[in-house]
Design a protein around this motif. Structure first.
Motif, PDB file in Angstrom:
ATOM      1  N   CYS A  58       0.829  -1.217   0.000  1.00 37.83           N
ATOM      2  CA  CYS A  58       0.000   0.000   0.000  1.00 37.83           C
ATOM      3  C   CYS A  58       0.862   1.265   0.000  1.00 37.83           C
ATOM      4  O   CYS A  58       0.536   2.257  -0.661  1.00 37.83           O
ATOM      5  CB  CYS A  58      -0.941  -0.003   1.216  1.00 37.83           C
ATOM      6  N   THR A  59       1.954   1.242   0.753  1.00 33.85           N
ATOM      7  CA  THR A  59       2.833   2.416   0.806  1.00 33.85           C
ATOM      8  C   THR A  59       3.423   2.715  -0.563  1.00 33.85           C
ATOM      9  O   THR A  59       3.399   3.859  -1.039  1.00 33.85           O
ATOM     10  CB  THR A  59       3.964   2.199   1.823  1.00 33.85           C
ATOM     11  N   LEU A  62       0.671   3.910  -2.960  1.00 31.36           N
ATOM     12  CA  LEU A  62       0.299   5.301  -2.666  1.00 31.36           C
ATOM     13  C   LEU A  62       1.358   6.274  -3.186  1.00 31.36           C
ATOM     14  O   LEU A  62       1.036   7.314  -3.780  1.00 31.36           O
ATOM     15  CB  LEU A  62       0.103   5.485  -1.158  1.00 31.36           C
ATOM     16  N   SER A  86       1.622  13.030   4.744  1.00 29.55           N
ATOM     17  CA  SER A  86       0.187  12.675   4.648  1.00 29.55           C
ATOM     18  C   SER A  86       0.015  11.237   4.190  1.00 29.55           C
ATOM     19  O   SER A  86      -0.836  10.486   4.721  1.00 29.55           O
ATOM     20  CB  SER A  86      -0.514  13.624   3.671  1.00 29.55           C
ATOM     21  N   LEU A  87       0.788  10.804   3.224  1.00 28.14           N
ATOM     22  CA  LEU A  87       0.704   9.427   2.725  1.00 28.14           C
ATOM     23  C   LEU A  87       1.140   8.430   3.790  1.00 28.14           C
ATOM     24  O   LEU A  87       0.565   7.328   3.911  1.00 28.14           O
ATOM     25  CB  LEU A  87       1.566   9.270   1.469  1.00 28.14           C
ATOM     26  N   VAL A  90      -1.687   7.867   6.200  1.00 32.57           N
ATOM     27  CA  VAL A  90      -2.651   6.928   5.610  1.00 32.57           C
ATOM     28  C   VAL A  90      -2.132   5.496   5.749  1.00 32.57           C
ATOM     29  O   VAL A  90      -2.875   4.562   6.101  1.00 32.57           O
ATOM     30  CB  VAL A  90      -2.905   7.282   4.128  1.00 32.57           C
ATOM     31  N   THR A  91      -0.838   5.322   5.496  1.00 32.24           N
ATOM     32  CA  THR A  91      -0.223   3.995   5.621  1.00 32.24           C
ATOM     33  C   THR A  91      -0.316   3.480   7.054  1.00 32.24           C
ATOM     34  O   THR A  91      -0.552   2.278   7.301  1.00 32.24           O
ATOM     35  CB  THR A  91       1.254   4.055   5.178  1.00 32.24           C
ATOM     36  N   VAL A  93      -2.649   4.195   9.244  1.00 26.39           N
ATOM     37  CA  VAL A  93      -4.043   3.770   9.474  1.00 26.39           C
ATOM     38  C   VAL A  93      -4.271   2.383   8.862  1.00 26.39           C
ATOM     39  O   VAL A  93      -4.910   1.505   9.480  1.00 26.39           O
ATOM     40  CB  VAL A  93      -5.019   4.810   8.874  1.00 26.39           C
TER      41      VAL A  93
END
Length: 645
Positions: A58-59, A62, A86-87, A90-91, A93
């Motif tokens: 996911c990282t 993104l 910010s990314l 999200v990672t 979370v």
């Protein structure tokens, strides 16, 4: 200049960044567990590996989706940092949620530690690369110190950081509230700490980032920096930056105007436009240094028509093109007529004056270089004396209102042919002024003009850039100086004064020692003079000896009883003149001698013509009054502290 980092292929750079990010994510993931539970508490099962795979994938997805891998790492800034951060949030979370989904052992503090570690390792590494690249590890840039830590200075730092030419090292500012503080990572020093900066960084350039600097203020700045032999560059004016004509990093050298080190006296508007506004004006010698500037100044004062006259097609083309572009940009409908012609042709002059109904003439056509005229006596006399006589008589015949002669300080007690011919040209006009006609004759006399053709300033610049030597005729030689625009403005104003036959003298301040000028110009270009005190200097000075007819000093007045005028920088000279019949006899004798090509006889006629002409004086001339010379202390506080163009 190609940087070493630019030689790395793009795909390879991408692979390096991806590999590092993968390493950083893996390291942060396992370190976060290690910090929370220790080495003994780590039990990796398929569920924790599923979380790890999800977080890693996911990282990277993104980062790819939000163009993190298409941005240039060396330009990583605060905006890019916030984007990465910010990314990563999200990672984090996703890390927490995937633990719930897969039923993995994910203590609540582990994702937080993971966020902290990745925040240091990923954006931190990018910022470090940017710092390294912008320093000198991958890119050899020239060190500069910025004078002025205000808005212009800070904007300049941002601009230079995007380029690959200059590396900002520090600020210099005289405001005490700034000194000792740090702005944009650069420390602010007072101007008296320049020696400290030189010891720390070696030689560097100084960028003066004060766009609206006053000439007097600039003189003070140059005064404080000149002794250190640092090259000085100035940012463009704020008006040029705002209009888009120039960018803040388009530096210029200290200009010829600033060499003078003083503020030009404001002109009197009524005098400037008196002979120009709504009149048909002609400039002879329009392609010369003074002629060009006269044309530029005249174009601002709304003449009905401007006639450009020059014998040189090339020079005439240059000034005509320049004026055409200026008039187009300013939407000025002034008619400009470029005419090729020789002032020695009286019939042609009458034809031009009659055809165009000329009302004002500025006569700048002359041979002015002392050595050239000394070796071309007949040409000098023909142009400077006969040419002036022909164009002046044509002006009388065609009832021209005002005729202004551009004269020179070398006409005062001349020791060379050029000066003698210019003094005789003055006498021609003074004699004609006494005749019965409607033309008003005015003469304006001034000294050397900075930046004009043959001026010592461009010569010195050229010699310094070539590595020397600088050639000076004599160590004690001194000269008066003024700028081209200043000289032209004073000429236009003087031309509006007087009733006829007047000789006006421009007050040029105190004379300057040429050797001091050479030292200061060399220092301001970042070099030093090689002499006995500094045998390892960069530029050598060679003394060639006074040229034929050259004086150690120049004068502006034959007599010392000049009168003041309504302009504080213009004086009216009260000097002896000759009647027209005597002047006419001198011109006739010169014509006879020139037809015979008898140069010795020509010189003898000039000697006997009551011009004060004394060629090859037996001793080197000295100023009559030592008080007239600028003192060493005054030199140090004037030109020594304000040299540049």
């Amino acid at each position: 200049m190609v940087r070493r980092i630019d030689l790395i292929p793009g795909p390879l750079k991408l692979m390096i960044v991806l590999a590092y990010d993968l390493f950083a994510i893996c390291s942060a993931f396992f370190l976060s567990y290690f910090i929370r539970v220790g080495f003994e508490g780590i039990h990796i099962s398929w569920s924790e590996m599923a979380v790890f795979s999800t977080v890693t994938l996911c990282t990277l997805v993104l980062f790819y989706t939000f163009d993190m891998y298409s941005s240039i790492v060396r330009y990583f800034n605060a905006k890019a940092f916030l984007k990465v951060q910010s990314l990563l949030i999200v990672t984090t979370v996703i890390f927490y949620l995937s633990g719930i989904v897969f039923g993995a052992f994910v203590p609540r503090s582990v994702p937080i530690v993971f966020l902290v570690l990745t925040s240091v390792m990923i954006p931190g590494a990018r910022a470090l690369v940017g710092i390294i690249v912008h320093e000198k590890w991958f890119n050899e840039r020239e060190g500069v110190v910025i004078y002025g830590a205000s808005n212009a200075g800070r904007q300049l730092v941002h601009t230079l950081s995007l380029g690959n030419k200059y590396q900002p090292l520090a600020f210099i500012d005289e405001k005490k509230r700034y000194q000792g503080r740090t702005v944009l990572g650069l420390k602010i020093f007072p101007h008296f700490k320049v020696n400290h900066l030189i010891r720390k960084y070696g030689q560097f350039k100084v960028l003066i980032a004060i766009p609206q600097v006053d000439p007097i203020r600039l003189k003070q700045i140059v005064s404080s920096l000149e002794p250190y032999a640092l090259e000085l560059l100035i940012v463009p004016s704020m008006s040029d930056i705002v209009s888009g004509k120039r960018t803040i990093d388009e530096f210029r050298e200290v200009s010829v105007d600033e060499l003078l080190g003083r503020k030009a006296v404001e002109p009197i508007p009524e005098l400037l436009s008196a002979n120009i506004n709504d009149k048909i004006v002609m400039v002879s010698g329009a392609g010369g240094s003074i002629g060009k500037e006269l044309c530029r100044q005249i174009a601002h004062h709304k003449p009905r028509k401007l006639i450009l006259l020059d014998v040189s097609e090339a020079f005439l083309y240059e000034i005509h093109q320049e004026l055409t572009e200026f008039l187009s940009e300013t939407r000025n409908d002034l008619i400009v007529e470029p005419l090729i012609g020789n002032v020695q042709n009286g019939m042609l002059m009458k034809h031009i004056f009659h055809k165009y109904q000329v009302q004002t003439i500025y006569h700048a056509a002359a041979y002015k270089h002392v050595p050239m005229v000394e070796h071309n006596v007949i040409a000098g006399v023909t142009n400077n004396v006969l040419g002036t006589s022909e164009i002046a008589q044509a002006a009388i015949f065609c009832e021209v209102e005002t005729f202004v002669l551009i004269s020179t300080d070398k006409a005062v007690r001349p020791t060379n042919v050029m000066g003698a011919t210019k003094r005789l040209a003055e006498l021609v006009l003074q004699a004609l002024a006494k005749q019965n006609h409607s033309t008003r004759f005015v003469m304006v006399r001034f000294g050397n003009v900075l930046g004009s053709s043959g001026s010592v300033v461009p010569l010195f610049k050229k010699q310094i850039k070539k590595g020397g030597p600088i050639t000076i005729t004599h160590p004690d030689i001194i000269r008066y100086f003024m700028t081209i625009p200043e000289a032209a403005q004073l000429v236009l104003q003087a031309g509006a004064m007087g009733s006829g036959g007047d000789v006006f003298v421009l007050d040029m301040g105190k004379p300057v020692k040429i050797i001091d000028l050479a030292y200061k110009m060399t220092h301001l270009m970042g070099l030093t003079i090689k002499d006995q005190l500094n045998p390892n200097g960069d530029i050598e000075i060679k003394f060639s000896g006074l040229r034929p007819g050259e004086k150690l000093y120049e004068e502006l007045l034959i007599d010392d009883n000049a009168k003041k005028t309504q302009h504080k920088r213009i004086l009216s000279a009260n000097e002896r003149s000759l009647p027209w019949n005597e002047v006419k006899k001198i011109i006739s004798d010169l014509n006879d001698a020139m037809r015979q090509e008898d140069v010795p006889k020509i010189k003898q006629i000039l000697i006997e013509a009551h011009l004060g002409y004394q060629p090859n004086p037996s001793s080197i001339l000295k100023p009559k009054n030592k008080a007239d010379l600028i003192t060493d202390q005054e030199l140090e506080s004037s030109i020594c502290n304000a040299v540049q163009s």
